[in-house]
Write an enzyme that holds these catalytic residues in place. Sequence first.
Site, mmCIF file in Angstrom:
data_model
loop_
_atom_site.group_PDB
_atom_site.id
_atom_site.type_symbol
_atom_site.label_atom_id
_atom_site.label_comp_id
_atom_site.label_asym_id
_atom_site.label_seq_id
_atom_site.Cartn_x
_atom_site.Cartn_y
_atom_site.Cartn_z
ATOM 1 N N ARG A 82 -6.213 4.748 -21.550
ATOM 2 C CA ARG A 82 -5.741 6.036 -22.105
ATOM 3 C C ARG A 82 -6.957 6.939 -22.334
ATOM 4 O O ARG A 82 -7.824 6.591 -23.148
ATOM 5 C CB ARG A 82 -5.019 5.780 -23.432
ATOM 6 C CG ARG A 82 -4.514 7.030 -24.157
ATOM 7 C CD ARG A 82 -3.894 6.675 -25.507
ATOM 8 N NE ARG A 82 -2.812 5.728 -25.395
ATOM 9 C CZ ARG A 82 -2.332 5.009 -26.420
ATOM 10 N NH1 ARG A 82 -2.839 5.156 -27.638
ATOM 11 N NH2 ARG A 82 -1.345 4.165 -26.242
ATOM 12 N N HIS A 126 -6.957 1.357 -26.084
ATOM 13 C CA HIS A 126 -6.548 1.779 -24.733
ATOM 14 C C HIS A 126 -7.675 2.540 -24.037
ATOM 15 O O HIS A 126 -7.829 2.439 -22.818
ATOM 16 C CB HIS A 126 -5.317 2.674 -24.812
ATOM 17 C CG HIS A 126 -4.023 1.947 -25.055
ATOM 18 N ND1 HIS A 126 -3.329 1.310 -24.050
ATOM 19 C CD2 HIS A 126 -3.297 1.773 -26.182
ATOM 20 C CE1 HIS A 126 -2.209 0.783 -24.550
ATOM 21 N NE2 HIS A 126 -2.176 1.043 -25.854
ATOM 22 N N ASP A 133 0.204 -1.537 -22.778
ATOM 23 C CA ASP A 133 1.537 -1.543 -23.391
ATOM 24 C C ASP A 133 2.522 -1.903 -22.291
ATOM 25 O O ASP A 133 2.587 -1.215 -21.255
ATOM 26 C CB ASP A 133 1.895 -0.146 -23.923
ATOM 27 C CG ASP A 133 1.076 0.286 -25.128
ATOM 28 O OD1 ASP A 133 0.476 -0.565 -25.795
ATOM 29 O OD2 ASP A 133 1.056 1.510 -25.394
ATOM 30 N N GLU A 194 3.092 -3.838 -33.152
ATOM 31 C CA GLU A 194 3.818 -3.343 -31.971
ATOM 32 C C GLU A 194 3.962 -4.474 -30.959
ATOM 33 O O GLU A 194 2.967 -4.902 -30.366
ATOM 34 C CB GLU A 194 3.051 -2.168 -31.334
ATOM 35 C CG GLU A 194 2.903 -0.975 -32.256
ATOM 36 C CD GLU A 194 2.037 0.163 -31.710
ATOM 37 O OE1 GLU A 194 2.188 1.295 -32.206
ATOM 38 O OE2 GLU A 194 1.224 -0.089 -30.804
ATOM 39 N N HIS A 197 2.075 -4.101 -27.367
ATOM 40 C CA HIS A 197 0.657 -3.700 -27.275
ATOM 41 C C HIS A 197 -0.246 -4.938 -27.286
ATOM 42 O O HIS A 197 -0.257 -5.701 -28.253
ATOM 43 C CB HIS A 197 0.374 -2.770 -28.456
ATOM 44 C CG HIS A 197 -1.045 -2.282 -28.595
ATOM 45 N ND1 HIS A 197 -1.420 -0.979 -28.326
ATOM 46 C CD2 HIS A 197 -2.170 -2.909 -29.005
ATOM 47 C CE1 HIS A 197 -2.712 -0.829 -28.568
ATOM 48 N NE2 HIS A 197 -3.201 -1.992 -28.985
HETATM 49 C C1 LIG Z 1 0.980 4.833 -29.348
HETATM 50 C C2 LIG Z 1 1.210 3.365 -29.098
HETATM 51 N N1 LIG Z 1 1.768 3.167 -27.806
HETATM 52 C C3 LIG Z 1 -0.094 2.604 -29.259
HETATM 53 O O1 LIG Z 1 -0.711 2.258 -28.279
HETATM 54 N N2 LIG Z 1 -0.500 2.386 -30.518
HETATM 55 C C4 LIG Z 1 -1.776 1.791 -30.793
HETATM 56 C C5 LIG Z 1 -1.980 1.561 -32.269
HETATM 57 C C6 LIG Z 1 -2.894 2.669 -30.250
HETATM 58 O O2 LIG Z 1 -2.760 3.897 -30.290
HETATM 59 O O3 LIG Z 1 -3.929 2.120 -29.840
HETATM 60 ZN ZN LIG Z 2 -0.647 0.417 -27.062
#
Ligand SMILES: C[C@@H](N)C(=O)N[C@H](C)C(=O)O
Ligand SMILES: [Zn+2]
Length: 215
Positions: A82, A126, A133, A194, A197
């Site tokens: 990400r 990420h 995820d 989560e 994740h």
């Molecule tokens: C936003 C969600 N998909 C996620 O990845 N949450 C964790 C805590 C993150 O943002 O790293």
């Molecule tokens: Zn995540």
Amino acid sequence: LPTPVTQPQSEVPADFLDIATLVPQAQVRMAYLGSNNFVGTKVDGYEANKCYLQQSAAQALVQVQQAAEAKGYTLWIFDCYRPQRAVNHFMRWAGDLNDTATKARYYPNLDKDKLVGEYIAEKSGHSRGSTIDLTLAAKDNSGNWRPIDMGSAFDMFDPISNVGAAGISAAQQANRQLLEDLMQAAGFKVYSMEWWHFTHQPPVYTDRYFDFIVQ
Ligand SMILES: C[C@@H](N)C(=O)N[C@H](C)C(=O)O
Ligand SMILES: [Zn+2]
């Protein structure tokens, strides 16, 4: 303590791989590329439906896919590497407490100002490339892959998405456990808040936050 470094660069780092080259069977549905996500819009930094991971995590995912296939499933991927600019977009969204357009679907029981930290990270694993995820999918009667029932949807920011949550059925719990077992066997650790994740252990980058565009 070392200062975290955001890594602005246009090229994909040499040790990041596009999962499609290693795990072409996986269903990649990058959630932040379109508007069907908690922000409600396409998120900065996503320009293609591609899942990049640091190579250790990417190679480990091959084992997960093989084990999932042996049980009749495939991997269904929501997010991988990400860009930091995407995280920054999340933070702008989180800071706008007047925008609650996605509340009913993504955080019905929590105030928006409670999401950053436990459910959305300001500095995310990420962006270091070892976190993914995902869920499992099975074929429906028409032969199409469909995500299996995990008791809550991806990015449902709610205690029901926590690992070990009460209030889900035994079958839903078993599905979460299967995903966790498959991932754990390949070196991925689940995040307790989560069920979707996972971070490959040990993460190769600990204080670098990459920011190349997913394209
Ligand atoms: C936003 C969600 N998909 C996620 O990845 N949450 C964790 C805590 C993150 O943002 O790293
Ligand atoms: Zn995540």
